[in-house]
Scaffold this motif. Structure first.
Motif, PDB file in Angstrom:
ATOM      1  N   TRP A 128      44.657  45.941 -31.439  1.00 22.28           N
ATOM      2  CA  TRP A 128      43.765  46.835 -32.181  1.00 22.28           C
ATOM      3  C   TRP A 128      43.004  46.095 -33.268  1.00 22.28           C
ATOM      4  O   TRP A 128      41.933  46.563 -33.712  1.00 22.28           O
ATOM      5  N   ARG A 129      43.534  44.945 -33.731  1.00 23.48           N
ATOM      6  CA  ARG A 129      42.843  44.193 -34.776  1.00 23.48           C
ATOM      7  C   ARG A 129      41.500  43.650 -34.286  1.00 23.48           C
ATOM      8  O   ARG A 129      40.550  43.559 -35.066  1.00 23.48           O
ATOM      9  N   ASP A 130      41.428  43.269 -33.009  1.00 29.49           N
ATOM     10  CA  ASP A 130      40.140  42.811 -32.476  1.00 29.49           C
ATOM     11  C   ASP A 130      39.120  43.944 -32.467  1.00 29.49           C
ATOM     12  O   ASP A 130      37.946  43.751 -32.807  1.00 29.49           O
ATOM     13  N   ALA A 131      39.587  45.124 -32.060  1.00 29.33           N
ATOM     14  CA  ALA A 131      38.689  46.274 -32.104  1.00 29.33           C
ATOM     15  C   ALA A 131      38.303  46.602 -33.537  1.00 29.33           C
ATOM     16  O   ALA A 131      37.147  46.958 -33.825  1.00 29.33           O
ATOM     17  N   GLY A 132      39.268  46.479 -34.459  1.00 36.25           N
ATOM     18  CA  GLY A 132      38.963  46.723 -35.861  1.00 36.25           C
ATOM     19  C   GLY A 132      37.953  45.744 -36.416  1.00 36.25           C
ATOM     20  O   GLY A 132      37.072  46.122 -37.198  1.00 36.25           O
ATOM     21  N   ALA A 133      38.074  44.473 -36.018  1.00 37.37           N
ATOM     22  CA  ALA A 133      37.096  43.481 -36.469  1.00 37.37           C
ATOM     23  C   ALA A 133      35.695  43.816 -35.962  1.00 37.37           C
ATOM     24  O   ALA A 133      34.699  43.601 -36.667  1.00 37.37           O
ATOM     25  N   GLU A 134      35.617  44.371 -34.749  1.00 35.61           N
ATOM     26  CA  GLU A 134      34.313  44.782 -34.218  1.00 35.61           C
ATOM     27  C   GLU A 134      33.729  45.933 -35.028  1.00 35.61           C
ATOM     28  O   GLU A 134      32.531  45.965 -35.323  1.00 35.61           O
ATOM     29  N   LEU A 135      34.577  46.877 -35.424  1.00 39.07           N
ATOM     30  CA  LEU A 135      34.096  47.997 -36.237  1.00 39.07           C
ATOM     31  C   LEU A 135      33.714  47.536 -37.639  1.00 39.07           C
ATOM     32  O   LEU A 135      32.759  48.048 -38.224  1.00 39.07           O
ATOM     33  N   VAL A 136      34.442  46.580 -38.194  1.00 44.71           N
ATOM     34  CA  VAL A 136      34.089  46.054 -39.512  1.00 44.71           C
ATOM     35  C   VAL A 136      32.749  45.336 -39.456  1.00 44.71           C
ATOM     36  O   VAL A 136      31.929  45.448 -40.378  1.00 44.71           O
ATOM     37  N   ALA A 137      32.511  44.609 -38.377  1.00 49.85           N
ATOM     38  CA  ALA A 137      31.229  43.897 -38.242  1.00 49.85           C
ATOM     39  C   ALA A 137      30.072  44.861 -38.005  1.00 49.85           C
ATOM     40  O   ALA A 137      28.940  44.564 -38.382  1.00 49.85           O
ATOM     41  N   HIS A 138      30.356  45.999 -37.367  1.00 50.49           N
ATOM     42  CA  HIS A 138      29.298  46.988 -37.075  1.00 50.49           C
ATOM     43  C   HIS A 138      29.779  48.365 -37.518  1.00 50.49           C
ATOM     44  O   HIS A 138      30.179  49.196 -36.686  1.00 50.49           O
ATOM     45  N   PRO A 139      29.792  48.643 -38.815  1.00 49.66           N
ATOM     46  CA  PRO A 139      30.307  49.940 -39.293  1.00 49.66           C
ATOM     47  C   PRO A 139      29.487  51.137 -38.832  1.00 49.66           C
ATOM     48  O   PRO A 139      29.982  52.264 -38.846  1.00 49.66           O
ATOM     49  N   ASP A 140      28.247  50.907 -38.428  1.00 54.81           N
ATOM     50  CA  ASP A 140      27.433  52.021 -37.953  1.00 54.81           C
ATOM     51  C   ASP A 140      27.971  52.623 -36.662  1.00 54.81           C
ATOM     52  O   ASP A 140      27.607  53.751 -36.295  1.00 54.81           O
ATOM     53  N   LEU A 141      28.868  51.893 -35.973  1.00 52.71           N
ATOM     54  CA  LEU A 141      29.443  52.437 -34.742  1.00 52.71           C
ATOM     55  C   LEU A 141      30.347  53.637 -35.019  1.00 52.71           C
ATOM     56  O   LEU A 141      30.595  54.443 -34.112  1.00 52.71           O
ATOM     57  N   LEU A 142      30.823  53.787 -36.246  1.00 54.53           N
ATOM     58  CA  LEU A 142      31.691  54.901 -36.573  1.00 54.53           C
ATOM     59  C   LEU A 142      30.968  56.238 -36.494  1.00 54.53           C
ATOM     60  O   LEU A 142      31.614  57.292 -36.413  1.00 54.53           O
ATOM     61  N   ALA A 143      29.644  56.203 -36.512  1.00 58.69           N
ATOM     62  CA  ALA A 143      28.879  57.445 -36.424  1.00 58.69           C
ATOM     63  C   ALA A 143      28.723  57.924 -34.988  1.00 58.69           C
ATOM     64  O   ALA A 143      28.263  59.058 -34.765  1.00 58.69           O
ATOM     65  N   ALA A 144      29.076  57.095 -34.002  1.00 61.31           N
ATOM     66  CA  ALA A 144      28.931  57.487 -32.595  1.00 61.31           C
ATOM     67  C   ALA A 144      30.117  58.338 -32.164  1.00 61.31           C
ATOM     68  O   ALA A 144      31.161  58.396 -32.808  1.00 61.31           O
ATOM     69  N   ARG A 145      29.951  59.025 -31.035  1.00 61.95           N
ATOM     70  CA  ARG A 145      31.025  59.856 -30.503  1.00 61.95           C
ATOM     71  C   ARG A 145      32.081  59.003 -29.797  1.00 61.95           C
ATOM     72  O   ARG A 145      33.266  59.325 -29.824  1.00 61.95           O
ATOM     73  N   SER A 146      31.661  57.935 -29.162  1.00 60.51           N
ATOM     74  CA  SER A 146      32.589  57.009 -28.512  1.00 60.51           C
ATOM     75  C   SER A 146      32.016  55.601 -28.589  1.00 60.51           C
ATOM     76  O   SER A 146      30.794  55.423 -28.619  1.00 60.51           O
ATOM     77  N   ILE A 147      32.912  54.627 -28.596  1.00 60.17           N
ATOM     78  CA  ILE A 147      32.506  53.239 -28.753  1.00 60.17           C
ATOM     79  C   ILE A 147      33.098  52.432 -27.607  1.00 60.17           C
ATOM     80  O   ILE A 147      34.318  52.460 -27.394  1.00 60.17           O
ATOM     81  N   PRO A 148      32.271  51.712 -26.855  1.00 60.64           N
ATOM     82  CA  PRO A 148      32.824  50.804 -25.834  1.00 60.64           C
ATOM     83  C   PRO A 148      33.375  49.541 -26.500  1.00 60.64           C
ATOM     84  O   PRO A 148      32.631  48.801 -27.142  1.00 60.64           O
ATOM     85  N   LEU A 149      34.682  49.319 -26.368  1.00 64.40           N
ATOM     86  CA  LEU A 149      35.337  48.173 -26.984  1.00 64.40           C
ATOM     87  C   LEU A 149      36.155  47.422 -25.947  1.00 64.40           C
ATOM     88  O   LEU A 149      36.510  47.976 -24.902  1.00 64.40           O
ATOM     89  N   THR A 150      36.420  46.169 -26.244  1.00 57.92           N
ATOM     90  CA  THR A 150      37.333  45.360 -25.428  1.00 57.92           C
ATOM     91  C   THR A 150      38.504  44.940 -26.298  1.00 57.92           C
ATOM     92  O   THR A 150      38.316  44.469 -27.426  1.00 57.92           O
ATOM     93  N   VAL A 151      39.698  45.122 -25.779  1.00 58.85           N
ATOM     94  CA  VAL A 151      40.915  44.744 -26.492  1.00 58.85           C
ATOM     95  C   VAL A 151      41.700  43.790 -25.606  1.00 58.85           C
ATOM     96  O   VAL A 151      41.636  43.882 -24.370  1.00 58.85           O
ATOM     97  N   PRO A 152      42.435  42.850 -26.186  1.00 55.34           N
ATOM     98  CA  PRO A 152      43.192  41.896 -25.361  1.00 55.34           C
ATOM     99  C   PRO A 152      44.307  42.580 -24.594  1.00 55.34           C
ATOM    100  O   PRO A 152      44.972  43.491 -25.096  1.00 55.34           O
ATOM    101  N   ALA A 153      44.498  42.125 -23.362  1.00 57.42           N
ATOM    102  CA  ALA A 153      45.577  42.652 -22.536  1.00 57.42           C
ATOM    103  C   ALA A 153      46.908  42.082 -23.002  1.00 57.42           C
ATOM    104  O   ALA A 153      46.968  41.058 -23.693  1.00 57.42           O
ATOM    105  N   SER A 154      47.974  42.735 -22.609  1.00 63.36           N
ATOM    106  CA  SER A 154      49.304  42.242 -22.947  1.00 63.36           C
ATOM    107  C   SER A 154      49.604  40.973 -22.167  1.00 63.36           C
ATOM    108  O   SER A 154      48.959  40.664 -21.149  1.00 63.36           O
ATOM    109  N   ASP A 155      50.601  40.236 -22.637  1.00 59.94           N
ATOM    110  CA  ASP A 155      50.982  39.000 -21.955  1.00 59.94           C
ATOM    111  C   ASP A 155      51.466  39.276 -20.537  1.00 59.94           C
ATOM    112  O   ASP A 155      51.175  38.505 -19.615  1.00 59.94           O
ATOM    113  N   GLU A 156      52.192  40.367 -20.343  1.00 63.04           N
ATOM    114  CA  GLU A 156      52.703  40.698 -19.016  1.00 63.04           C
ATOM    115  C   GLU A 156      51.555  40.977 -18.053  1.00 63.04           C
ATOM    116  O   GLU A 156      51.559  40.516 -16.899  1.00 63.04           O
ATOM    117  N   LEU A 157      50.550  41.751 -18.513  1.00 68.25           N
ATOM    118  CA  LEU A 157      49.419  42.056 -17.641  1.00 68.25           C
ATOM    119  C   LEU A 157      48.591  40.808 -17.358  1.00 68.25           C
ATOM    120  O   LEU A 157      48.116  40.612 -16.227  1.00 68.25           O
TER     121      LEU A 157
END
Length: 439
Positions: free
Chosen positions: A141-170
């Motif tokens: 979630w920290r990667d997604a959070g860094a994306e929101l911090v870099a682009h705070p205007d995304l918080l005004a949208a209804r949904s945000i397309p984000l990429t988060v790292p997969a788990s080690d098992e996956l």
């Protein structure tokens, strides 16, 4: 009185003797010429053999280098990539964060309080099915959070397309290892475009972590840079001044000979001995700076200094004595002769020895392990006394992990180390050529 003519038998004998002598002389000249041709042919053959032997040696070295670079590239390129999951994150009315708080020093804390981790887990469960939250890295979630911090205007949208790292098992399942059910699920997610394999720019900006999906090399790289700066700042001036004194000012006696022998022996001492010296001396003087670039740089400076002294003395000795005599003849003082004439002429050779010493110090692991620079450091060092690690130690630590993802990250770190070494040597070679003078 005229000479009496020789008898016919005597004349014929004399002619036969002259012809035989001429034939023997011709035979001797022919044999000598043949030996000369044979000797010349042997010399040409030796020259060709030596040329081909040198070409074969250079070709073999180039082949080994190409194989090394190819092996590191094939294994290391995958280390610059990671598996990520694409999610559509609903935000409107669910993420309770004031956009103005994202400009504060700890914006990720505000996102965590606002419920970003739970929101990402809920989105993963909806889009990936049961157990979807387990397919995401714990701190993804920290990667997604860094994306929101870099682009705070995304918080005004209804949904945000984000990429988060997969788990080690996956990630391991996507590589073809792990439980068959998870491998099938990974293939299905990759076919649908939800699980992607992309270049991980964050690998060059993050520090060490417990997950290969979240590790980065910047902490170790910054530690190496700071350690090398301390090493260069200590070893170069002390080594050059010691070389100048021994070559230009020191009297020739048994004590000078003892110092020269000691310096030559120090250049051949195993590196771990310098680590023991740093452990016994520097950590006693600076007990609170264990695993710091300051202590690591001082330890490596001890190892690098003899190489700089030896190469510096050879470079100073190569300066023609006529240059010193000419400077003294026009009224220069001995100090001016050394620093205005001898040192600039010897500087290219001194820099060559410095390149060799710094390249050796950059790849050393044993002395740094002795002073504790193998600690888990999750953030880059801020000062010379902050806890840090270096690239060789980081590579050593990752190579000891059993996770396949760390194997790829290890090869990627080796590539970064080689690039760092090339850049450092390239800069040193440029400076050497820049200050090179001919006489």
């Amino acid at each position: 009185m005229s000479e009496a003519p020789l008898p016919q038998s005597t004349a014929s004998s004399r002619a036969r003797f002259d012809s035989e002598a001429a034939a023997q002389a011709a035979a001797v000249r022919a044999r000598r010429h043949e030996r000369m041709r044979a000797g010349l042919a042997r010399r040409h053959l030796d020259d060709r053999l030596f040329r081909w032997a040198g070409f074969a040696a250079v070709g073999f070295s180039a082949l080994i280098l190409v194989l090394l670079l190819a092996s590191m590239s094939l294994n290391g390129l995958a280390g610059f990539e990671r598996y990520e999951i694409r999610l559509d994150l609903p935000v409107k009315g669910e993420l309770l964060v004031d956009p103005s708080r994202l400009a504060q020093p700890q914006p990720l804390d505000a996102l965590e309080v606002g419920g970003l981790p739970a929101l990402i887990d809920a989105a993963a469960e909806r889009q990936l099915g049961d157990g979807g939250s387990a397919l995401i890295a714990d701190t993804g979630w920290r990667d997604a959070g860094a994306e929101l911090v870099a682009h705070p205007d995304l918080l005004a949208a209804r949904s945000i397309p984000l990429t988060v790292p997969a788990s080690d098992e996956l990630a391991n399942a996507a590589r073809g290892s792990g439980a068959p059910e998870l491998q099938a699920r990974a293939r299905k997610l990759m076919a649908s475009g939800v699980l992607v394999h992309s270049f991980d720019w964050g690998f060059l900006a993050r520090s060490d972590a417990t997950s290969p999906q979240m590790v980065g090399i910047w902490g170790a790289l910054k530690g190496s840079i700071m350690t090398m700066l301390v090493t260069l700042a200590l070893a170069f001036p002390v080594g050059v001044l010691a070389a100048l004194y021994l070559e230009e000012y020191a009297p020739r006696n048994r004590w000078t000979d003892l110092i020269e022998i000691s310096i030559n022996n120090l250049a051949a001492v195993p590196s771990i001995i310098f680590g023991l010296l740093g452990l016994a001396v520097f950590l006693v003087i600076f007990p609170n700076d264990r695993s710091a670039p300051l202590v690591g740089g001082m330890t490596l400076a001890l190892m690098t200094m003899p190489v700089i002294v030896i190469s510096g003395r050879n470079a100073i000795k190569a300066v023609p004595p006529s240059l010193r005599d000419a400077a003294l003849a026009v009224g220069a003082s001995p100090l001016q002769v050394v620093f205005h004439h001898v040192l600039p002429m010897a500087l290219p050779g001194i820099l060559t020895g410095t390149i060799i010493g710094m390249a050796r110090a950059l790849g050393e692991t044993a002395p740094l392990l002795m002073i504790g620079m193998r600690a888990f450091v999750a953030s880059p060092p801020a000062t010379l006394t902050s806890p840090a690690t270096v690239l060789p130690v980081q590579i050593f630590l990752w190579s000891d992990e059993i996770d396949r993802g760390f194997i790829e990250r290890t090869s990627a770190a080796i590539i970064v180390l080689l690039v760092f070494l090339l850049v450092m040597n390239g800069l040193a070679i440029y400076l050497r050529n820049r200050f090179e003078k001919r006489w």
